[in-house]
Design a protein around this motif. Structure first.
Motif, mmCIF file in Angstrom:
data_model
loop_
_atom_site.group_PDB
_atom_site.id
_atom_site.type_symbol
_atom_site.label_atom_id
_atom_site.label_comp_id
_atom_site.label_asym_id
_atom_site.label_seq_id
_atom_site.Cartn_x
_atom_site.Cartn_y
_atom_site.Cartn_z
ATOM 1 N N SER A 48 0.827 -1.209 0.000
ATOM 2 C CA SER A 48 0.000 0.000 0.000
ATOM 3 C C SER A 48 0.861 1.259 0.000
ATOM 4 O O SER A 48 0.580 2.227 -0.715
ATOM 5 C CB SER A 48 -0.929 -0.012 1.213
ATOM 6 O OG SER A 48 -1.695 1.174 1.271
ATOM 7 N N THR A 49 1.950 1.234 0.790
ATOM 8 C CA THR A 49 2.860 2.383 0.838
ATOM 9 C C THR A 49 3.523 2.609 -0.518
ATOM 10 O O THR A 49 3.627 3.748 -0.999
ATOM 11 C CB THR A 49 3.934 2.154 1.907
ATOM 12 O OG1 THR A 49 3.295 1.965 3.176
ATOM 13 C CG2 THR A 49 4.876 3.350 1.988
ATOM 14 N N VAL A 50 3.945 1.510 -1.166
ATOM 15 C CA VAL A 50 4.578 1.628 -2.483
ATOM 16 C C VAL A 50 3.591 2.181 -3.505
ATOM 17 O O VAL A 50 3.931 3.034 -4.329
ATOM 18 C CB VAL A 50 5.115 0.250 -2.937
ATOM 19 C CG1 VAL A 50 5.593 0.314 -4.384
ATOM 20 C CG2 VAL A 50 6.244 -0.206 -2.023
ATOM 21 N N MET A 51 2.342 1.714 -3.459
ATOM 22 C CA MET A 51 1.328 2.205 -4.394
ATOM 23 C C MET A 51 1.068 3.694 -4.202
ATOM 24 O O MET A 51 0.894 4.445 -5.172
ATOM 25 C CB MET A 51 0.025 1.421 -4.213
ATOM 26 C CG MET A 51 0.058 0.003 -4.735
ATOM 27 S SD MET A 51 -1.552 -0.805 -4.566
ATOM 28 C CE MET A 51 -1.221 -2.373 -5.376
ATOM 29 N N ASN A 52 1.042 4.132 -2.947
ATOM 30 C CA ASN A 52 0.819 5.554 -2.694
ATOM 31 C C ASN A 52 1.975 6.395 -3.218
ATOM 32 O O ASN A 52 1.766 7.482 -3.771
ATOM 33 C CB ASN A 52 0.637 5.792 -1.191
ATOM 34 C CG ASN A 52 -0.708 5.285 -0.690
ATOM 35 O OD1 ASN A 52 -1.696 5.316 -1.412
ATOM 36 N ND2 ASN A 52 -0.740 4.806 0.543
ATOM 37 N N LYS A 53 3.198 5.893 -3.064
ATOM 38 C CA LYS A 53 4.358 6.633 -3.567
ATOM 39 C C LYS A 53 4.357 6.701 -5.089
ATOM 40 O O LYS A 53 4.772 7.698 -5.674
ATOM 41 C CB LYS A 53 5.642 5.982 -3.069
ATOM 42 C CG LYS A 53 5.905 6.189 -1.580
ATOM 43 C CD LYS A 53 7.232 5.581 -1.162
ATOM 44 C CE LYS A 53 7.500 5.815 0.318
ATOM 45 N NZ LYS A 53 8.803 5.220 0.759
ATOM 46 N N ARG A 54 3.899 5.622 -5.730
ATOM 47 C CA ARG A 54 3.835 5.588 -7.194
ATOM 48 C C ARG A 54 2.559 6.210 -7.740
ATOM 49 O O ARG A 54 2.322 6.205 -8.943
ATOM 50 C CB ARG A 54 3.964 4.148 -7.691
ATOM 51 C CG ARG A 54 5.341 3.541 -7.436
ATOM 52 C CD ARG A 54 5.395 2.120 -7.959
ATOM 53 N NE ARG A 54 6.724 1.554 -7.828
ATOM 54 C CZ ARG A 54 7.682 1.651 -8.738
ATOM 55 N NH1 ARG A 54 7.437 2.296 -9.865
ATOM 56 N NH2 ARG A 54 8.867 1.116 -8.542
ATOM 57 N N GLN A 55 1.708 6.706 -6.833
ATOM 58 C CA GLN A 55 0.464 7.381 -7.202
ATOM 59 C C GLN A 55 -0.455 6.481 -8.037
ATOM 60 O O GLN A 55 -1.043 6.893 -9.037
ATOM 61 C CB GLN A 55 0.764 8.675 -7.954
ATOM 62 C CG GLN A 55 1.518 9.699 -7.110
ATOM 63 C CD GLN A 55 1.775 10.978 -7.855
ATOM 64 O OE1 GLN A 55 1.647 11.051 -9.072
ATOM 65 N NE2 GLN A 55 2.168 12.014 -7.132
ATOM 66 N N VAL A 56 -0.550 5.222 -7.605
ATOM 67 C CA VAL A 56 -1.499 4.312 -8.245
ATOM 68 C C VAL A 56 -2.913 4.783 -7.926
ATOM 69 O O VAL A 56 -3.196 5.276 -6.834
ATOM 70 C CB VAL A 56 -1.275 2.869 -7.741
ATOM 71 C CG1 VAL A 56 -2.297 1.919 -8.339
ATOM 72 C CG2 VAL A 56 0.136 2.409 -8.096
ATOM 73 N N LEU A 120 -1.520 1.319 -15.149
ATOM 74 C CA LEU A 120 -1.327 1.953 -13.849
ATOM 75 C C LEU A 120 0.126 1.884 -13.399
ATOM 76 O O LEU A 120 0.596 2.741 -12.640
ATOM 77 C CB LEU A 120 -2.230 1.289 -12.814
ATOM 78 C CG LEU A 120 -3.725 1.542 -12.998
ATOM 79 C CD1 LEU A 120 -4.527 0.633 -12.083
ATOM 80 C CD2 LEU A 120 -4.061 2.993 -12.726
ATOM 81 N N THR A 121 0.866 0.865 -13.879
ATOM 82 C CA THR A 121 2.262 0.711 -13.474
ATOM 83 C C THR A 121 3.182 1.605 -14.295
ATOM 84 O O THR A 121 4.019 2.341 -13.751
ATOM 85 C CB THR A 121 2.694 -0.753 -13.604
ATOM 86 O OG1 THR A 121 1.854 -1.575 -12.792
ATOM 87 C CG2 THR A 121 4.145 -0.926 -13.161
ATOM 88 N N PHE A 122 3.053 1.552 -15.622
ATOM 89 C CA PHE A 122 3.976 2.281 -16.502
ATOM 90 C C PHE A 122 3.475 3.672 -16.875
ATOM 91 O O PHE A 122 4.249 4.479 -17.400
ATOM 92 C CB PHE A 122 4.238 1.456 -17.765
ATOM 93 C CG PHE A 122 4.934 0.150 -17.488
ATOM 94 C CD1 PHE A 122 6.279 0.118 -17.182
ATOM 95 C CD2 PHE A 122 4.227 -1.040 -17.508
ATOM 96 C CE1 PHE A 122 6.919 -1.082 -16.912
ATOM 97 C CE2 PHE A 122 4.856 -2.245 -17.246
ATOM 98 C CZ PHE A 122 6.209 -2.275 -16.939
ATOM 99 N N LYS A 123 2.206 3.950 -16.652
ATOM 100 C CA LYS A 123 1.619 5.287 -16.810
ATOM 101 C C LYS A 123 1.925 5.923 -18.176
ATOM 102 O O LYS A 123 2.595 6.957 -18.254
ATOM 103 C CB LYS A 123 2.114 6.205 -15.691
ATOM 104 C CG LYS A 123 1.663 5.748 -14.313
ATOM 105 C CD LYS A 123 2.024 6.766 -13.259
ATOM 106 C CE LYS A 123 1.587 6.292 -11.892
ATOM 107 N NZ LYS A 123 0.144 6.052 -11.790
#
Length: 281
Positions: A48-56, A120-123
């Motif tokens: 969850s922390t990684v997703m928030n940092k990557r702005q998923v 969502l990953t590569f945006k």
């Protein structure tokens, strides 16, 4: 009383034998269950922390977190069952067969799911970007796990499946922050070229959306029997693409009228035999 004592002693012996034989396995299984579930919770929090940092996309995060958590918990339960001596091969086979059946039934949805994860990953684009894909042009309103929502310039809502969207060409019009607006105008060939260019240049210089630190082009691109064609290229911010487009078009229409610039004059070709016109028999 003797049979009762014998029965009680027998039960006690069986309990002690069971505890001796399986007690350590049960204790180990309980430890694996507790520690495993704790590790799963920690891994989900880290994800969850990684997703928030990557702005998923926040709409997608709960789904992904619950999916990962469920898979890890199943693995923990299989480990517990294996520790207790339960044969897990049959469980794995059943899960595999069920997964294959579901995969075949929902292969289109799974492709869209995989496409959503890739987007969502590569945006390749973000919410708010102006993109052109699948024959549609519009602003990205939302990126969901199975589809992407576009709002076109005439305010239509287009739902694009992520599966095909992730594997087809996408033009991110606003990806760089600045964009060149390419336009073509025509003026009759009876006009002076320099005067027409001066009229167009006046409109471009007056455009409030044109970037002041970029050079804008007014070029003669084509000559025909009736007209000169001009390529007009104006640099602007991606967010003001259409404002620039319409301002220049309206401004040039007004400026041509003010400066007396004439448009291409159509010609009429009349074909036929006129040898008998005016002949009196």
């Amino acid at each position: 009383m003797e049979p009762s004592k014998f029965s009680f002693q027998n039960v006690t012996d069986q309990v002690m034998a069971f505890a001796t034989l399986y007690g350590f396995k049960i204790l180990l299984a309980i430890v694996i269950l507790i520690v495993g579930l704790w590790l799963v919770n920690q891994l989900v929090k880290m994800l969850s922390t990684v997703m928030n940092k990557r702005q998923v996309d926040r709409d997608v995060q709960p789904f992904l977190l619950s999916l990962v958590g469920a898979i890890l918990k199943v693995l923990v339960l299989l480990s517990v069952a294996s520790t207790l001596g339960v044969e897990t091969t049959s469980f794995v086979a059943i899960i595999g067969a069920a997964g294959l059946a579901v995969g075949l039934a929902l292969q289109g949805s799974l492709a869209n799911f995989a496409g959503g994860v890739l987007i969502l990953t590569f945006k390749p684009f973000r919410v708010g970007d102006l993109i052109s894909a699948q024959g549609f042009t519009g602003n990205v309103e939302a990126i969901h796990i199975f589809n992407t929502i576009l709002v076109t310039l005439d305010n239509r809502t287009i739902i694009l499946p992520n599966g095909s969207l992730s594997t087809s060409p996408i033009t991110n019009i606003s990806g760089k922050g600045t964009i060149r607006v390419d336009m073509v105008f025509a003026a009759g060939n009876t006009n002076d070229v320099d005067e027409v260019k001066a009229s167009i240049r006046h409109v471009v210089d007056a455009c409030p959306y044109a970037l002041k630190n970029r050079d804008h082009d007014v070029l003669v691109t084509k000559l025909t029997e009736l007209a000169f064609h001009f390529d007009v290229r104006v640099w602007t911010n991606s967010a003001t693409y259409w404002e620039t487009y319409y301002f220049v078009h309206e401004g040039i229409a007004r400026q041509f009228a003010k400066d007396g610039v004439k448009g291409p004059e159509p010609t009429v070709t009349v074909m036929g035999d006129f040898s008998s016109v005016g002949r009196v028999n």
